[in-house]
Design an enzyme around this catalytic site. Structure first.
Site, PDB file in Angstrom:
ATOM      1  N   LYS A   1     -14.228  23.420 -10.307  1.00 37.95           N
ATOM      2  CA  LYS A   1     -13.439  24.622 -10.560  1.00 37.95           C
ATOM      3  C   LYS A   1     -13.847  25.644  -9.512  1.00 37.95           C
ATOM      4  O   LYS A   1     -14.813  25.407  -8.764  1.00 37.95           O
ATOM      5  CB  LYS A   1     -13.676  25.162 -11.983  1.00 37.95           C
ATOM      6  CG  LYS A   1     -15.107  25.627 -12.216  1.00 37.95           C
ATOM      7  CD  LYS A   1     -15.348  26.074 -13.649  1.00 37.95           C
ATOM      8  CE  LYS A   1     -14.837  27.457 -13.925  1.00 37.95           C
ATOM      9  NZ  LYS A   1     -15.408  28.045 -15.139  1.00 37.95           N
TER      10      LYS A   1
ATOM     11  N   THR B   1     -27.047  20.844 -25.022  1.00 42.52           N
ATOM     12  CA  THR B   1     -26.020  20.379 -25.964  1.00 42.52           C
ATOM     13  C   THR B   1     -26.445  19.006 -26.479  1.00 42.52           C
ATOM     14  O   THR B   1     -26.729  18.103 -25.688  1.00 42.52           O
ATOM     15  CB  THR B   1     -24.666  20.276 -25.234  1.00 42.52           C
ATOM     16  OG1 THR B   1     -24.371  21.561 -24.689  1.00 42.52           O
ATOM     17  CG2 THR B   1     -23.569  19.838 -26.178  1.00 42.52           C
TER      18      THR B   1
ATOM     19  N   CYS C   1     -19.763  18.694 -18.538  1.00 46.13           N
ATOM     20  CA  CYS C   1     -19.893  18.698 -19.999  1.00 46.13           C
ATOM     21  C   CYS C   1     -18.693  18.228 -20.813  1.00 46.13           C
ATOM     22  O   CYS C   1     -18.885  17.543 -21.811  1.00 46.13           O
ATOM     23  CB  CYS C   1     -20.326  20.088 -20.460  1.00 46.13           C
ATOM     24  SG  CYS C   1     -21.989  20.450 -19.887  1.00 46.13           S
TER      25      CYS C   1
ATOM     26  N   ARG D   1     -36.270  21.972  -6.899  1.00 41.33           N
ATOM     27  CA  ARG D   1     -35.455  22.944  -7.628  1.00 41.33           C
ATOM     28  C   ARG D   1     -36.234  24.236  -7.855  1.00 41.33           C
ATOM     29  O   ARG D   1     -35.727  25.335  -7.664  1.00 41.33           O
ATOM     30  CB  ARG D   1     -35.029  22.364  -8.972  1.00 41.33           C
ATOM     31  CG  ARG D   1     -33.560  22.527  -9.151  1.00 41.33           C
ATOM     32  CD  ARG D   1     -32.969  21.954 -10.364  1.00 41.33           C
ATOM     33  NE  ARG D   1     -31.511  21.969 -10.131  1.00 41.33           N
ATOM     34  CZ  ARG D   1     -30.611  21.607 -11.007  1.00 41.33           C
ATOM     35  NH1 ARG D   1     -30.987  21.179 -12.179  1.00 41.33           N
ATOM     36  NH2 ARG D   1     -29.337  21.677 -10.732  1.00 41.33           N
TER      37      ARG D   1
ATOM     38  N   ALA E   1     -19.633  29.441 -19.068  1.00 46.04           N
ATOM     39  CA  ALA E   1     -18.871  28.565 -18.174  1.00 46.04           C
ATOM     40  C   ALA E   1     -19.346  28.831 -16.755  1.00 46.04           C
ATOM     41  O   ALA E   1     -19.688  29.967 -16.403  1.00 46.04           O
ATOM     42  CB  ALA E   1     -17.373  28.836 -18.298  1.00 46.04           C
TER      43      ALA E   1
ATOM     44  N   THR F   1     -24.466  11.427 -20.338  1.00 46.98           N
ATOM     45  CA  THR F   1     -23.993  10.259 -21.090  1.00 46.98           C
ATOM     46  C   THR F   1     -24.907   9.085 -20.775  1.00 46.98           C
ATOM     47  O   THR F   1     -25.304   8.876 -19.624  1.00 46.98           O
ATOM     48  CB  THR F   1     -22.533   9.922 -20.671  1.00 46.98           C
ATOM     49  OG1 THR F   1     -21.739  11.081 -20.904  1.00 46.98           O
ATOM     50  CG2 THR F   1     -21.988   8.762 -21.477  1.00 46.98           C
TER      51      THR F   1
HETATM   52  P1  NAD Z   1     -29.094  20.475 -15.101  1.00 45.50           P
HETATM   53  O1  NAD Z   1     -29.126  19.032 -14.805  1.00 45.50           O
HETATM   54  O2  NAD Z   1     -28.550  21.435 -14.107  1.00 45.50           O
HETATM   55  O3  NAD Z   1     -30.580  20.981 -15.451  1.00 45.50           O
HETATM   56  C1  NAD Z   1     -31.459  20.290 -16.264  1.00 45.50           C
HETATM   57  C2  NAD Z   1     -32.857  20.410 -15.662  1.00 45.50           C
HETATM   58  O4  NAD Z   1     -33.803  19.854 -16.586  1.00 45.50           O
HETATM   59  C3  NAD Z   1     -33.036  19.652 -14.348  1.00 45.50           C
HETATM   60  O5  NAD Z   1     -33.433  20.540 -13.322  1.00 45.50           O
HETATM   61  C4  NAD Z   1     -34.135  18.600 -14.658  1.00 45.50           C
HETATM   62  O6  NAD Z   1     -35.004  18.354 -13.561  1.00 45.50           O
HETATM   63  C5  NAD Z   1     -34.858  19.273 -15.808  1.00 45.50           C
HETATM   64  N1  NAD Z   1     -35.662  18.364 -16.635  1.00 45.50           N
HETATM   65  C6  NAD Z   1     -35.308  17.157 -17.147  1.00 45.50           C
HETATM   66  N2  NAD Z   1     -36.322  16.638 -17.868  1.00 45.50           N
HETATM   67  C7  NAD Z   1     -37.339  17.539 -17.815  1.00 45.50           C
HETATM   68  C8  NAD Z   1     -38.660  17.573 -18.373  1.00 45.50           C
HETATM   69  N3  NAD Z   1     -39.128  16.585 -19.142  1.00 45.50           N
HETATM   70  N4  NAD Z   1     -39.424  18.658 -18.108  1.00 45.50           N
HETATM   71  C9  NAD Z   1     -38.969  19.665 -17.327  1.00 45.50           C
HETATM   72  N5  NAD Z   1     -37.738  19.682 -16.779  1.00 45.50           N
HETATM   73  C10 NAD Z   1     -36.925  18.631 -17.025  1.00 45.50           C
HETATM   74  O7  NAD Z   1     -28.309  20.616 -16.488  1.00 45.50           O
HETATM   75  P2  NAD Z   1     -27.507  21.905 -17.020  1.00 45.50           P
HETATM   76  O8  NAD Z   1     -26.141  21.895 -16.459  1.00 45.50           O
HETATM   77  O9  NAD Z   1     -28.357  23.105 -16.920  1.00 45.50           O
HETATM   78  O10 NAD Z   1     -27.353  21.492 -18.556  1.00 45.50           O
HETATM   79  C11 NAD Z   1     -28.466  21.494 -19.427  1.00 45.50           C
HETATM   80  C12 NAD Z   1     -27.960  21.345 -20.837  1.00 45.50           C
HETATM   81  O11 NAD Z   1     -27.120  22.469 -21.161  1.00 45.50           O
HETATM   82  C13 NAD Z   1     -27.090  20.107 -21.086  1.00 45.50           C
HETATM   83  O12 NAD Z   1     -27.337  19.642 -22.377  1.00 45.50           O
HETATM   84  C14 NAD Z   1     -25.678  20.655 -20.988  1.00 45.50           C
HETATM   85  O13 NAD Z   1     -24.771  19.887 -21.772  1.00 45.50           O
HETATM   86  C15 NAD Z   1     -25.824  22.029 -21.568  1.00 45.50           C
HETATM   87  N6  NAD Z   1     -24.840  23.031 -21.091  1.00 45.50           N
HETATM   88  C16 NAD Z   1     -24.500  23.092 -19.775  1.00 45.50           C
HETATM   89  C17 NAD Z   1     -23.613  24.067 -19.332  1.00 45.50           C
HETATM   90  C18 NAD Z   1     -23.209  24.176 -17.883  1.00 45.50           C
HETATM   91  O14 NAD Z   1     -22.353  25.005 -17.576  1.00 45.50           O
HETATM   92  N7  NAD Z   1     -23.757  23.417 -16.970  1.00 45.50           N
HETATM   93  C19 NAD Z   1     -23.101  25.004 -20.238  1.00 45.50           C
HETATM   94  C20 NAD Z   1     -23.485  24.921 -21.580  1.00 45.50           C
HETATM   95  C21 NAD Z   1     -24.368  23.930 -21.989  1.00 45.50           C
HETATM   96  C1  UGA Z   2     -17.091  24.639 -20.218  1.00 43.55           C
HETATM   97  C2  UGA Z   2     -16.833  25.640 -21.352  1.00 43.55           C
HETATM   98  O1  UGA Z   2     -15.780  26.527 -20.961  1.00 43.55           O
HETATM   99  C3  UGA Z   2     -18.079  26.448 -21.674  1.00 43.55           C
HETATM  100  O2  UGA Z   2     -17.841  27.274 -22.800  1.00 43.55           O
HETATM  101  C4  UGA Z   2     -19.239  25.481 -21.985  1.00 43.55           C
HETATM  102  O3  UGA Z   2     -20.423  26.196 -22.230  1.00 43.55           O
HETATM  103  C5  UGA Z   2     -19.437  24.544 -20.815  1.00 43.55           C
HETATM  104  O4  UGA Z   2     -18.200  23.826 -20.562  1.00 43.55           O
HETATM  105  C6  UGA Z   2     -20.481  23.492 -21.075  1.00 43.55           C
HETATM  106  O5  UGA Z   2     -20.780  23.170 -22.192  1.00 43.55           O
HETATM  107  O6  UGA Z   2     -20.917  22.977 -20.037  1.00 43.55           O
HETATM  108  P1  UGA Z   2     -17.230  24.803 -17.577  1.00 43.55           P
HETATM  109  O7  UGA Z   2     -17.096  23.324 -17.650  1.00 43.55           O
HETATM  110  O8  UGA Z   2     -18.319  25.379 -16.766  1.00 43.55           O
HETATM  111  O9  UGA Z   2     -17.392  25.403 -19.048  1.00 43.55           O
HETATM  112  O10 UGA Z   2     -15.861  25.444 -17.015  1.00 43.55           O
HETATM  113  P2  UGA Z   2     -14.418  25.657 -17.651  1.00 43.55           P
HETATM  114  O11 UGA Z   2     -13.918  26.963 -17.224  1.00 43.55           O
HETATM  115  O12 UGA Z   2     -14.386  25.381 -19.095  1.00 43.55           O
HETATM  116  O13 UGA Z   2     -13.562  24.554 -16.901  1.00 43.55           O
HETATM  117  C7  UGA Z   2     -13.722  23.175 -17.183  1.00 43.55           C
HETATM  118  C8  UGA Z   2     -12.657  22.388 -16.432  1.00 43.55           C
HETATM  119  O14 UGA Z   2     -11.372  22.616 -17.007  1.00 43.55           O
HETATM  120  C9  UGA Z   2     -12.527  22.768 -14.961  1.00 43.55           C
HETATM  121  O15 UGA Z   2     -12.316  21.605 -14.201  1.00 43.55           O
HETATM  122  C10 UGA Z   2     -11.309  23.662 -14.935  1.00 43.55           C
HETATM  123  O16 UGA Z   2     -10.680  23.701 -13.693  1.00 43.55           O
HETATM  124  C11 UGA Z   2     -10.457  22.995 -15.993  1.00 43.55           C
HETATM  125  N1  UGA Z   2      -9.435  23.891 -16.587  1.00 43.55           N
HETATM  126  C12 UGA Z   2      -9.795  24.999 -17.264  1.00 43.55           C
HETATM  127  C13 UGA Z   2      -8.098  23.548 -16.479  1.00 43.55           C
HETATM  128  O17 UGA Z   2      -7.741  22.521 -15.881  1.00 43.55           O
HETATM  129  N2  UGA Z   2      -7.158  24.366 -17.052  1.00 43.55           N
HETATM  130  C14 UGA Z   2      -7.490  25.491 -17.739  1.00 43.55           C
HETATM  131  O18 UGA Z   2      -6.576  26.179 -18.248  1.00 43.55           O
HETATM  132  C15 UGA Z   2      -8.849  25.809 -17.837  1.00 43.55           C
END
Ligand code: NAD
Ligand code: UGA
Length: 458
Positions: A338, A131, A275, A41, A163, A93
């Protein structure tokens, strides 16, 4: 201008990478380092092909990388050399033991806390970006402050609301930045240090603060509310199909009430993404832990309706296609959860593919950005699957198209040409209500939108 700061982010994923790229871009005087345990990565972040697809991200990273943005696997040095540490590791989870299938798996989170403790030689601010269940900061504080060696840690909660697909815009113009802290003198000082970083580009009135538990909980609740809207409109879509109403018309009428609002009312095959489901299940688990059974049941129903909507989609396909899919070729338009992302985590397309294979259909998967992830998701799935990036070619010789991701390109295809190459009768199941259904029907397709009467030639 605020003083220069040295910032580390542990976890170079969908959140860590883009968030730090934005901070580095908006704060050229800060030095920002992102570390991860995954060397592949990090290598990708240092290359021309970033590990995630996100509109605008390539330019953002290219402008700051090597100047004040660095990606590295040296976690120990990162911790030693920086005073402000964001933790953005995954919190999936839990798949085993107590709470399996519901609770958050905090092992990556706790390992990070222990690494910070092991390598810190000076006091630091540690920021929860991941989160997390409410009260995780307490555990973090207990681990971090378990040694009496004069090194102190202030733990803050600063959940991320971006998002995928719009991450760069969301980071640049966030609706709000939330910072939760202990309401002690040190906690308030740390809160202000973090607020100063965001104030480089976010208006102060959008930077809100709260007690640390409210902040942790607000993130879970925001996702639960968003997902609940989708499940609400999806539940209504099932009723519309029975009542000959049109879910788009209902959503428009309902959404024009300013108390309700028009966003997040698009009926779909169901929400995906890494998420929504995990965060709601985590909320449900927390509620049950506190003995709040009715509250837990309420939120759990959001996930149940989402599962129901996906299964309903398959049953509609089966019913429309004469109750058998065996041997039929079905083309999927879209595999990402999405549009505008390559992410397929919890994508409804995974469920749909598996169910179609169970029905012994042959599946042709098509997506402009997510085929690499699709191949990994479906590795080992029994049945006939092929991967074709071009949607027109993917549909050739198919009995049906199932549109699963709302990629804009699907609006602009030559449907007349596509129809000619397909088996007849040809079907379209529009899981996003993206296409012009009347036009598809006029071309000759049997069209099954969501939450609207089907348009068929039978
Ligand atoms: P991700 O899996 O893409 O990235 C997490 C990274 O952390 C991975 O690359 C993994 O290798 C690394 N990691 C794990 N343990 C580690 C350690 N001990 N030291 C160093 N690196 C380590 O996950 P993500 O989608 O970026 O989500 C991260 C957090 O943010 C989650 O809690 C998620 O719920 C939250 N979040 C995600 C989104 C989103 O759009 N994906 C949006 C808002 C919040
Ligand atoms: C969602 C939240 O929108 C973010 O605010 C949050 O930070 C993030 O989760 C997170 O915690 O990971 P994301 O999952 O990236 O973001 O994308 P969204 O735009 O929320 O869409 C989520 C899912 O809902 C997708 O599958 C999308 O297609 C679906 N969706 C969205 C619908 O089916 N209908 C809608 O009207 C909107």
């Amino acid at each position: 201008m605020t003083s220069a700061k040295k910032i580390l982010c542990i976890g170079a994923g969908y959140v860590g990478g883009p968030t730090m790229a934005m901070i580095a871009s908006k704060c050229p005087r800060y030095r920002v380092t992102v570390v991860d345990i995954d060397p592949e990565r990090i290598a990708a972040w240092n290359s021309e092909e970033l590990p995630i697809y996100e509109p605008g991200l390539d330019q953002l990273v290219a402008a700051a990388r090597g100047r004040n943005l660095f990606f590295s696997t040296d976690i120990e040095a990162g911790i030693r050399e920086n005073d402000i540490i964001f933790v953005s590791v995954n919190t999936p989870t839990k798949a085993f033991g107590l709470g399996a299938g519901m609770a958050a798996d905090l092992q990556y989170w706790e390992k990070t806390a222990r690494q910070i403790l092991a390598f810190s030689e000076s006091s630091k601010i540690v920021i929860e970006k991941s989160t997390l269940p409410v009260k995780t900061a307490l555990a973090m504080e207990r681990i971090l402050n378990s040694r009496a060696n004069g090194v102190f840690f202030d733990v803050l909660s600063n959940p991320e609301f971006l998002a995928e697909g719009t991450a760069v815009r969301d980071l640049e113009q966030p609706d709000r930045i939330l910072i939760g802290s202990r309401e002690t003198e040190n906690g308030l000082k740390a809160r202000e240090t973090l607020a100063e970083i965001y104030a480089n580009w976010v208006p102060r009135e959008k930077i809100i603060t709260s007690n640390i538990w409210s902040s942790e909980l607000s993130k879970l609740v925001a996702n639960a509310f968003l997902a609940q809207r989708i499940s609400s409109i999806n539940a209504v879509s099932a009723l519309c199909e029975k009542a000959e109403a049109d879910v788009t018309e209902v959503a428009r009428a309902v959404g024009m009430d300013s108390r309700i609002g028009a966003k997040f009312l698009n009926a779909s095959i169901g929400f995906g993404g890494s998420c929504f489901k995990k965060d709601i299940l985590n909320l449900v688990y927390l509620c049950r832990n506190y003995g709040l059974e009715e509250v837990a049941d309420y939120w759990e129903s959001v996930v149940k309706i989402n599962d129901y909507q996906q299964e309903r989609f398959i049953r509609n396909m089966l019913g429309a296609m004469f109750n058998t899919l065996a041997g039929k070729r079905i083309c999927l338009w879209g595999f990402a959860f999405k549009a505008n992302t390559s992410d397929t985590r919890e994508s409804p397309a995974i469920f749909v593919t598996r169910r179609l294979l169970e029905e012994r259909a042959e599946v042709v998967v098509s997506d402009p950005k997510a085929l690499k992830n699709a191949r990994m998701d479906l590795a080992g799935a029994a049945g006939r699957i092929s991967y074709v990036e071009d949607p027109e070619r993917a549909a050739e010789g198919c009995h049906a198209i199932a549109l699963l991701t709302e990629w804009d390109l699907y609006r602009h295809l030559d449907l007349r040409k596509i129809f000619k190459t397909m088996e007849k009768p040809a079907f379209i199941f529009d899981g996003r209500n993206l296409l012009d259904h009347r036009r598809c029907f006029d071309i000759g397709f049997n069209v099954y939108p969501l939450g609207k009467p089907p348009l068929t030639h039978f």
